[in-house]
Design an enzyme around this catalytic site. Structure first.
Site, PDB file in Angstrom:
ATOM      1  N   LYS A   1       1.862  -3.743   6.738  1.00 24.06           N
ATOM      2  CA  LYS A   1       2.327  -3.719   5.334  1.00 24.06           C
ATOM      3  C   LYS A   1       3.835  -3.491   5.287  1.00 24.06           C
ATOM      4  O   LYS A   1       4.554  -4.124   4.502  1.00 24.06           O
ATOM      5  CB  LYS A   1       1.595  -2.632   4.540  1.00 24.06           C
TER       6      LYS A   1
ATOM      7  N   SER B   1       0.824  -1.211   0.000  1.00 26.60           N
ATOM      8  CA  SER B   1       0.000   0.000   0.000  1.00 26.60           C
ATOM      9  C   SER B   1       0.856   1.258   0.000  1.00 26.60           C
ATOM     10  O   SER B   1       1.959   1.276   0.571  1.00 26.60           O
ATOM     11  CB  SER B   1      -0.867  -0.018   1.257  1.00 26.60           C
TER      12      SER B   1
ATOM     13  N   TYR C   1      -2.415  -1.162  10.740  1.00 25.13           N
ATOM     14  CA  TYR C   1      -2.580  -1.716   9.384  1.00 25.13           C
ATOM     15  C   TYR C   1      -1.346  -1.394   8.530  1.00 25.13           C
ATOM     16  O   TYR C   1      -0.742  -2.279   7.917  1.00 25.13           O
ATOM     17  CB  TYR C   1      -3.846  -1.138   8.736  1.00 25.13           C
TER      18      TYR C   1
HETATM   19  N1  UFG Z   1     -12.677  11.030   3.036  1.00 23.44           N
HETATM   20  C1  UFG Z   1     -13.656  11.941   3.377  1.00 23.44           C
HETATM   21  N2  UFG Z   1     -14.817  11.458   3.855  1.00 23.44           N
HETATM   22  C2  UFG Z   1     -15.079  10.135   4.012  1.00 23.44           C
HETATM   23  C3  UFG Z   1     -14.062   9.209   3.674  1.00 23.44           C
HETATM   24  C4  UFG Z   1     -12.870   9.702   3.202  1.00 23.44           C
HETATM   25  O1  UFG Z   1     -13.467  13.145   3.240  1.00 23.44           O
HETATM   26  O2  UFG Z   1     -16.166   9.785   4.493  1.00 23.44           O
HETATM   27  C5  UFG Z   1     -11.400  11.520   2.499  1.00 23.44           C
HETATM   28  C6  UFG Z   1     -10.211  11.172   3.362  1.00 23.44           C
HETATM   29  O3  UFG Z   1     -10.038  12.120   4.377  1.00 23.44           O
HETATM   30  C7  UFG Z   1      -9.090  11.160   2.346  1.00 23.44           C
HETATM   31  C8  UFG Z   1      -9.774  10.694   1.048  1.00 23.44           C
HETATM   32  O4  UFG Z   1     -11.160  10.910   1.265  1.00 23.44           O
HETATM   33  O5  UFG Z   1      -8.619  12.451   2.153  1.00 23.44           O
HETATM   34  C9  UFG Z   1      -9.539   9.236   0.754  1.00 23.44           C
HETATM   35  O6  UFG Z   1      -9.862   8.487   1.908  1.00 23.44           O
HETATM   36  P1  UFG Z   1     -10.013   6.894   1.875  1.00 23.44           P
HETATM   37  O7  UFG Z   1     -10.387   6.481   3.267  1.00 23.44           O
HETATM   38  O8  UFG Z   1     -10.896   6.477   0.772  1.00 23.44           O
HETATM   39  O9  UFG Z   1      -8.566   6.421   1.499  1.00 23.44           O
HETATM   40  P2  UFG Z   1      -7.189   6.677   2.256  1.00 23.44           P
HETATM   41  O10 UFG Z   1      -6.361   7.470   1.316  1.00 23.44           O
HETATM   42  O11 UFG Z   1      -7.328   7.171   3.617  1.00 23.44           O
HETATM   43  O12 UFG Z   1      -6.739   5.184   2.457  1.00 23.44           O
HETATM   44  C10 UFG Z   1      -6.369   4.425   1.392  1.00 23.44           C
HETATM   45  C11 UFG Z   1      -6.667   2.944   1.640  1.00 23.44           C
HETATM   46  C12 UFG Z   1      -5.845   2.394   2.747  1.00 23.44           C
HETATM   47  C13 UFG Z   1      -4.420   2.749   2.559  1.00 23.44           C
HETATM   48  C14 UFG Z   1      -4.243   4.238   2.344  1.00 23.44           C
HETATM   49  C15 UFG Z   1      -2.831   4.606   2.015  1.00 23.44           C
HETATM   50  O13 UFG Z   1      -8.022   2.767   1.961  1.00 23.44           O
HETATM   51  O14 UFG Z   1      -5.962   1.004   2.740  1.00 23.44           O
HETATM   52  O15 UFG Z   1      -5.019   4.629   1.233  1.00 23.44           O
HETATM   53  O16 UFG Z   1      -2.669   5.958   1.900  1.00 23.44           O
HETATM   54  F1  UFG Z   1      -3.675   2.411   3.622  1.00 23.44           F
END
Ligand code: UFG
Length: 343
Positions: free
Chosen positions: A157, A128, A153
């Protein structure tokens, strides 16, 4: 000629199921091991519907060496393993870290033990972008230093990558670790897609569930970041593109003899989009409203990250094909088709 079999652990999950489809369509014979702890059996029927071929499936936990041994005994043609089976919820990993370390590491060690026993030496690992934390330079490439992970998590990784590198140095194992950015979208057929259990923590399923009315509104986590519109930037990649990267990784491992025993690849599009851009594109392309409010920052979020993918382009001969418009369209079509089916 007998087809090359590829063991796919977690092969009924979101990325796993799309990869199984691509493997079949590329002439491989995937063998799925999935304990159904975060996936559904009907996905197997859907894979068959899409490809016309029903892959061999074992409802086993890969932490169980006896069960895994039976799979290898019955499938002597297995030449490589793509290892998806793992727990993946960042928030949950902070509440039950022991479970995350146990499941994600014991599953990896068990698969490696049995592969060694059966002399199967090709491994594609589901890593990841989280291993980078907030990089100093963007786009982030594979030489960027890793940062101490904020979540259990992410830490699993990083540990897994480390274990794989060390084991590969002993000579019997070749490993490609694929560092995924943000997988979204669904298969064009709308027959398979993301199936989050409970309230989604990821952005895209939260958007689709809000658009269809299951959630009242989306909360955008912070609009005061140092980005053009104040919301976080990520590299969203269509899951079908990501799936194809695994096929290329298998081909690379199975056909090249001059490769280093361990290598890592970023798998993204190379483009960063903000949360607000995703919401607006989703609304525009799908002609549907996504009610949202802006809330406070989510702890642990990095401000901005997107991938440098030239290494995967050159060495794996892989490049993302789908656009952001495809991603939001396919995610929405899947959500609508899934809800219709379970009504
Ligand atoms: N976000 C919102 N509202 C929500 C959900 C997410 O604003 O309800 C935002 C988050 O703050 C972030 C973006 O959308 O800025 C993406 O969030 P995600 O949760 O979809 O994805 P992440 O980038 O946090 O996480 C993903 C994967 C993880 C991994 C990570 C690595 O889901 O498994 O990328 O950066 F570890």
């Amino acid at each position: 000629m007998a087809k090359v079999k590829i063991l796919v652990t977690g092969g009924l999950g979101f990325i796993g199921s799309h990869t199984v489809v691509e493997l079949i369509q590329s002439g491989f014979e995937p063998v799925i091991v999935d304990d159904l702890s975060n996936s559904e059996l009907f996905i197997l029927d859907r894979i068959e519907q899409i490809t016309g071929s029903r892959p061999e499936f074992y409802p086993y936990d890969v932490c169980d060496p006896e069960k895994l041994r039976a799979v290898f005994t019955e499938n002597k043609e297995i030449k490589a393993c793509i290892h998806f089976a793992a727990k993946k919820a960042v928030g949950e990993s902070m509440e039950i870290p022991l479970t995350y370390y146990r499941v994600n590491l014991v599953s990896l060690l068990t698969v490696l033990d049995i592969m060694k026993e059966f002399e199967v030496g090709n491994f594609v690992f589901s890593s990841s972008a989280t291993v980078y934390g907030q990089p100093e330079h963007l786009p982030v490439n594979e030489l960027s230093p890793l940062q101490k992970s904020l979540s259990s998590y992410g830490s699993t990784k990083q540990m897994a990558e480390d274990i794989l590198e060390k084991v590969s140095e002993t000579g019997w194992l070749k490993v490609l670790s694929l560092r995924y950015f943000n997988p979204v979208g669904a298969h064009k057929s709308s027959l398979i897609g993301e199936l989050p259990k409970g309230i989604p923590s990821n952005l895209m399923p939260y958007i689709t569930q809000t658009a269809i009315g299951i959630r009242e509104k989306l909360t955008i986590f912070g609009d005061d970041y140092n980005t053009p519109d104040g919301t976080c930037i990520r590299d969203y990649i269509h899951v079908a593109d990501l799936a194809k990267a695994h096929v290329n990784a298998c081909n690379y491992l199975l056909t090249r003899t001059d490769t280093s025993p361990y290598d890592v690849f970023n798998i993204g599009t190379g483009t960063g989009n903000s949360v607000l851009e995703i919401v607006k594109t989703f609304e525009k392309v799908n002609q549907v409203e996504v009610p949202y409010i802006t809330g406070s920052r989510r702890s642990g979020d990095v401000e901005s990250i997107y991938a440098g993918c030239t290494k995967a382009n050159k060495i794996l001969k892989w490049e993302a094909q789908y656009t952001l418009e495809d991603m939001v369209k396919d995610a929405w079509n899947w959500e609508k088709s899934y809800r219709k089916q379970i009504k």
